[in-house]
Design an enzyme around this catalytic site. Structure first.
Site, short mmCIF file in Angstrom:
data_model
loop_
_atom_site.label_atom_id
_atom_site.label_comp_id
_atom_site.label_asym_id
_atom_site.label_seq_id
_atom_site.Cartn_x
_atom_site.Cartn_y
_atom_site.Cartn_z
N GLU D 59 133.00 63.95 100.13
CA GLU D 59 132.65 65.12 99.63
C GLU D 59 133.97 66.22 99.75
O GLU D 59 134.04 66.98 98.95
CB GLU D 59 131.58 65.58 100.60
CG GLU D 59 130.11 65.20 100.23
CD GLU D 59 129.99 63.86 100.52
OE1 GLU D 59 130.93 63.31 101.36
OE2 GLU D 59 129.09 63.32 100.12
N HIS D 128 118.48 66.61 105.66
CA HIS D 128 118.20 66.59 104.23
C HIS D 128 117.32 67.49 103.49
O HIS D 128 116.75 67.54 102.56
CB HIS D 128 117.82 65.13 103.72
CG HIS D 128 118.94 64.07 103.71
ND1 HIS D 128 119.20 63.40 105.05
CD2 HIS D 128 119.40 63.34 102.92
CE1 HIS D 128 119.85 62.58 105.05
NE2 HIS D 128 120.15 62.45 103.54
C1 TPP Z 1 128.28 62.56 103.53
C2 TPP Z 1 127.40 62.02 103.08
N1 TPP Z 1 127.43 61.63 101.66
C3 TPP Z 1 126.58 61.12 100.91
C4 TPP Z 1 125.31 60.57 101.51
C5 TPP Z 1 124.43 59.71 100.61
N2 TPP Z 1 124.26 58.33 100.92
C6 TPP Z 1 123.62 57.98 101.78
S1 TPP Z 1 123.67 56.36 101.96
C7 TPP Z 1 124.94 56.33 100.96
C8 TPP Z 1 125.58 55.05 100.68
C9 TPP Z 1 126.49 54.70 101.83
O1 TPP Z 1 127.14 53.35 101.69
P1 TPP Z 1 127.69 52.22 102.77
O2 TPP Z 1 128.40 53.44 103.66
O3 TPP Z 1 128.25 51.45 102.26
O4 TPP Z 1 126.23 52.12 103.45
P2 TPP Z 1 124.88 51.03 103.15
O5 TPP Z 1 123.92 52.09 102.71
O6 TPP Z 1 125.72 50.34 102.03
O7 TPP Z 1 124.42 50.73 104.34
C10 TPP Z 1 125.02 57.61 100.37
C11 TPP Z 1 126.19 57.71 99.43
C12 TPP Z 1 125.15 61.00 102.67
N3 TPP Z 1 124.18 60.49 103.38
N4 TPP Z 1 126.19 61.53 103.40
#
Ligand code: TPP
Ligand code: TPP
Ligand code: MG
Ligand code: MG
Lengths: 339, 328, 339, 328
Positions: D59, D128
């Site tokens: 971000e 959220h």
């Molecule tokens: C700072 C932030 N940006 C975006 C999100 C939205 N978001 C939630 S889970 C996710 C994907 C995360 O990917 P990863 O770290 O690989 O974890 P996974 O979901 O694959 O377990 C995103 C972009 C968030 N929760 N926090």
């Protein structure tokens, strides 16, 4: 450059069958929990977003096998498995998903904020990568208090592109803190293939560039995860400073229960289904001479337990609305200026 | 009573609390050499580098680590150097520190103090001059403190360190050298209690931080014109002392809020709106706010001064309120 | 692991004497500017914080020698040298330091916010590391506009522990953007020795872990900086994606004019004084056959120019106070609710 | 006129502006697959991955890169996914985007739009669900927009993209599926102009975003009780439409501000204070604010509902104001 050493799978090594049977039980409990959470969401019982960890159970089980109850664990939005493996009460967790009284957080947090401080589980987190710096601080605190509790921080492959990854790992190494970082790499960050947004060779190289030893492991092989985690945790406990474990696994479901994951090739999913960590462990144990019936019992016990829990959670009352105003802070009136 | 500067008072507060409670520690950039303003001078020698911790330039991690530390049994005092840099650590403060206790259903608390030097300090320009206290007052879970005198910087910082809530502690850079009397013994200023810095019958000036002093100067000038202003220094912005403010306005019938921050959506709006809601029928003249225009703070002194609320501007506004009301 | 290749100094190679004489002139102008800025601050003419770059002139001169006027440059709080080397008007800069009319930013920014968009200088920045992501965006913009202008981002050794370093470098590599990152490593971040707060082998290893080629160079040897910058910038221009240059230099003064820098061993400062980049270049040129008198002229010209500028800036009026309310935004009245 | 959802209207706005101006591009996580709510569905196919840019989970860099891009000739539309995550990019927005034009003496502008979905959306919990519009209204340099209808999400987003200021554009998550009439041709809603959503003589309800709809429901209930509420939807929070608000309050003599955000130091305080300052003598009853208590938003529905301003709560407050005033 991409110098992460690889720990090969445990097949062929001397297996500790009791230990692995315990791991199998843990994995079945996670699987059952997640399946029931998905069902609960379909039925409108589990609220908010649910991020299932089906297919990733070996990471939770393999890492937590090596932790003491009083060691500290920080997790992600996809944290049910980690939390269960750390020893949290599954009924309280399910109640939390349902937003009911007696949930781990009294219904205030939900799936993305499950925590159970009694078993050292310091929380899931709704903000990707945020727990990395918090984990560094928890480890820092243990150092200051003279405690020998170590801290484990699990994060996803998408988290390694956020600033707190750099700041937290640098911090841990500068202060030489007792932390194990675990990158639970399930290939995707939400709908995006993480490699497309990740420069360079990946998490292990990044950790090593910060002076943190890193090991990559097949995250669907609990024997390998257990062995690698044990080695890394031994190093952490012995004062060797932070370590990193890169566990390669796969998210069998969509990102959330609302995600049909149409952006993936079904063949890819099928391929990974064949590498199901639970089935692989069962095969390994049978090959080692375990009785299939004993293993089936683990499965049956887990589902029976979780079905009961599901029913119990469903029959639990909502929390008292006064809870909306408690645990905010000691000072000041939280109702101030309210409607 | 002896005399200390505002800076030395803050330093003494930290020393006393670190002596009292071994769980208290401080972390931030350059603390080992005394911190950027010298607030930590000699502390590393006194308490060792583990408890006066130098950190990387990693505001997000400084704050995040403090959250993790506060959750697990120590009591970190975070130094952000300039409040502007705390903007690099807002997720950690607002999404994590402020909400953790609630989200986790009260399983733990987050007893940390974030020291954020605020305000205009000659020619520091747009990225080193901000006062964003109103932001923090808007966030459930946070306590917000803004000391204005040496005695209060001693007593409030000590209370902040003892509080179990996360406290945003806003010291004003222009006040560092200000000298004032400070009690010799243990001195705790309670959080949430205002200080009536001057009594008066004609109008109430509610203020905090450096504006206390500008308001007192204005009150003197007003007194010469026959207007007696009561100056209420809030000291704590959340929770703020409704009782003291309301009692004063009930007496005077007039409210002027004086703040250094941008007036639009500044904390003065909260005070003014609260008084207007509750005491409308007791007001002899409309509530009024003074604050900075909605401009970044400029570097050149004549331009910077356009962002300042001065004693003259306060005097003028107060006089207009009193005169106007008499005319009505 | 610490794989940054090293470019050795230019001594012995074929020297381009005109080019290096120009570099010498630039370095003398920077030195003179900084010395006068320090004097101005003592006299109360330069306001706010001043971060002199005395001793670091070779980085600014060597890098900017290789830039077109329309290439983009982003700098730090210690940015006078970079800005001058990029071609900004020294009188306007001095006026900015004095907060006067006709300053590069009309007196609104001061030393830490000097920018001159006419020569592609997109700004100093008062927030450490903040310009790294902004630089990535500027390069991204050039890509979208089909422009061949490249972007150079200079930051300090202290900046590499902030999140934007990771996020910005990752971004630049993921989008394969035309950026050169320059770490101007003067050993200190404010009063702290940066290595004590920096885990792992350092900036080059971090860049390489992100797939970004990195080169380390003696930052007090302008011949070497020029050569390394040329190679890196050629790579950037030819579409090879982001590159990183690690320039090792030293901050001869305190962090700001207010910092006596008592935390340093005087012997360390003395050692680095002997490696003065201007003296070293002069020696190199003389050894190559240049006439010392010609070199002295560069010095004299620079000081004469800057003395005039100092006087002119001092005699300039304050900006009109209306400027406090302009350039805020198009929409809305900035005087709204003002006192 | 045809019907579109709020979500589709935003999508159409972006498509139209990207067609009109090749410098416009969008960047954010998962945009290539339509974005987390589907607001960008099909756009990558339409405009290619360079202009509908997928980004890492970064971000701070998304925002910082947008600042650099906006300074140098393109017009980025930033997607923050949930406004809560924008807290990871506050330095970039507040210290950089908002101040750059001023600090650099007007050498350039920063024409970017930050889309930040806000508000409560069943059981999204504390990280959220936030509505922090008041923060942004406090920051010189920023424009703040909060559309409440499909037509406005079309017309305001288009205007925001055309503005040369950095615009914080707050879409409400609960409104995505809301259907409403939308003009077929080019439709630009001017920034800074309120919409009188309902006329009435007895009291003025000033509101924005999702609370427009709750307020209109309340107004219907009030009408049945013989109270005619005028509902003014601000649409733009900075600059807000003083003229419209003041004209309405001059007519009705009563102001009720209705916001979803935490009431303490919420933007409602600015509106209430401004009206109290300027129209004190025209008020038939004290100004009043409704907003959330100072609590994080909980997950369990009954607890979450304690943070909600509902039509019933609005009706009740409005009625009390009218009845009370008659009694005085
Ligand atoms: C700072 C932030 N940006 C975006 C999100 C939205 N978001 C939630 S889970 C996710 C994907 C995360 O990917 P990863 O770290 O690989 O974890 P996974 O979901 O694959 O377990 C995103 C972009 C968030 N929760 N926090
Ligand atoms: C985010 C942030 N944190 C802290 C500061 C205060 N600060 C200004 S310069 C500086 C040291 C920077 O060191 P380095 O990056 O090595 O640059 P140098 O000053 O050595 O040129 C610090 C900590 C700041 N400006 N921004
Ligand atoms: Mg993932
Ligand atoms: Mg440095």
């Amino acid at each position: 450059m991409n110098g992460a050493s690889r720990v090969s799978a445990g097949n062929g090594a001397n297996l500790d069958r009791d230990r692995l049977t315990m791991a199998l039980g843990t994995m079945w409990r996670i699987r059952a929990f997640e399946e029931l959470a998905v069902r609960a969401q379909k039925e409108g019982l589990a609220l908010g977003a649910i991020h299932p960890s089906i297919g990733q159970e070996a990471v939770a089980a393999g890492v937590c096998l090596n932790l003491r109850r009083d060691d500290l664990l920080l997790s992600t939005h996809r944290g049910h498995g980690h939390t269960l493996a750390k020893g949290a009460d599954a009924l309280a967790m399910m109640r939390e998903l349902f937003g009911r009284a007696g949930g781990t957080c009294g219904g205030k947090g939900g799936s993305m904020h499950i925590a159970d401080f009694d078993v050292g589980m310091l929380g899931a987190n709704g903000v990707v990568a945020a727990n990395i710096t918090i984990a560094a601080g928890a480890a820092h605190s243990m150092r200051l208090l003279g405690s020998d509790r170590i801290t484990v921080c699990i994060f996803g492959d998408g988290a390694i592109n956020r600033g707190p990854f750099l700041e937290g790992l640098n911090w841990a190494k500068v202060f030489d803190l007792p932390v194990l970082f675990v990158c639970e790499d399930n290939i995707y960050s939400a709908t995006t293939r993480s490699t497309s947004m990740t420069a360079g060779p990946g998490v292990a190289a990044r950790a090593e560039s910060l002076g943190i030893p890193a090991v990559a492991v097949d995250g669907n092989d609990v024997v390998a995860v257990d062995a690698a985690a044990r080695a890394a945790i031994d190093a952490v406990r012995s004062g060797a400073g932070p370590q990193l474990l890169h566990c390669k696994t796969y998210r069998i479901t969509g990102h959330t229960t609302a995600d049909a994951a149409l952006y993936r090739d079904p063949a890819e999913v099928d391929k990974w289904r064949e590498s199901d960590p639970i089935a692989r462990l069962a095969d390994t144990l049978v090959a080692d001479g375990a009785a299939p019936a004993v293993l089936d019992e683990e499965r049956a016990r887990a589902y029976a337990e979780l079905e009961d829990i599901f029913a119990a959670a469903r029959d639990t009352a909502w929390p008292d609305v006064a809870g909306a105003f408690s645990d905010v802070q000691d000072l000041g009136d939280p109702r101030e200026r309210a409607y | 009573m002896h005399k200390l500067t505002y800076l030395e008072a803050g330093r003494r507060a930290l020393i006393e609390e670190m002596r009292r409670d071994p769980r208290v520690w401080a972390l931030g950039e350059d603390l080992g050499r005394g911190g950027v303003f010298g607030q930590y001078k000699g502390l590393a020698e006194m308490f060792g580098p583990a408890r006066i911790a130098d950190t990387p330039i990693s505001e997000a991690c400084i704050m995040g680590a403090a959250v993790g530390a506060a959750m697990t049994g120590t009591r970190p005092v975070v130094e952000m150097r300039f409040s502007d840099f705390a903007l690099c650590a807002i997720d950690e403060l607002v999404n994590q520190a402020a909400k953790a206790r609630f989200m986790f259903g009260g399983q733990m608390r987050v007893p940390l103090v974030v020291r954020e030097p605020v305000g205009m300090w000659r020619s520091s320009a747009a990225q080193h001059s901000q006062s964003l206290e109103s932001w923090y007052t808007h966030i459930p879970g946070l306590v917000v403190v803004a000391p204005s005198t040496p005695a209060d910087n001693l007593g409030l910082l000590k209370s902040a360190i003892r509080a179990d809530d996360p406290v945003v502690y806003l010291e004003h850079k222009a006040l560092w050298p200000l000298e004032g009397p400070v009690p010799e013994g243990e001195h705790l200023t309670p959080l949430g209690v205002a200080d009536v810095a001057r009594e008066g019958r004609d109008l109430t000036i509610v203020t905090w931080s450096a504006m206390r002093h500008a308001s007192l100067k204005a009150a003197e000038a007003l007194a010469k014109q026959g207007i007696e202003a009561e100056v209420v220094d809030l000291r704590t912005l959340w929770p703020w002392d409704r009782d003291a403010v309301f009692a004063s306005v009930e007496k005077t019938g007039r409210l002027l809020v004086v703040q250094e921050a941008v007036s639009v959506s500044g904390f003065g709006a909260e005070i003014a709106a609260s008084v207007a809601e509750a005491l409308h029928h007791r007001l002899k003249s409309p509530v009024k706010r003074l604050g900075a225009p909605r401009i970044p703070v400029a570097y050149a002194p004549p331009l910077e001064d356009m962002a300042r609320v001065t004693p003259d501007r306060i005097t003028e506004a107060a006089r207009a309120m009193c005169v106007h009301a008499e005319a009505v």
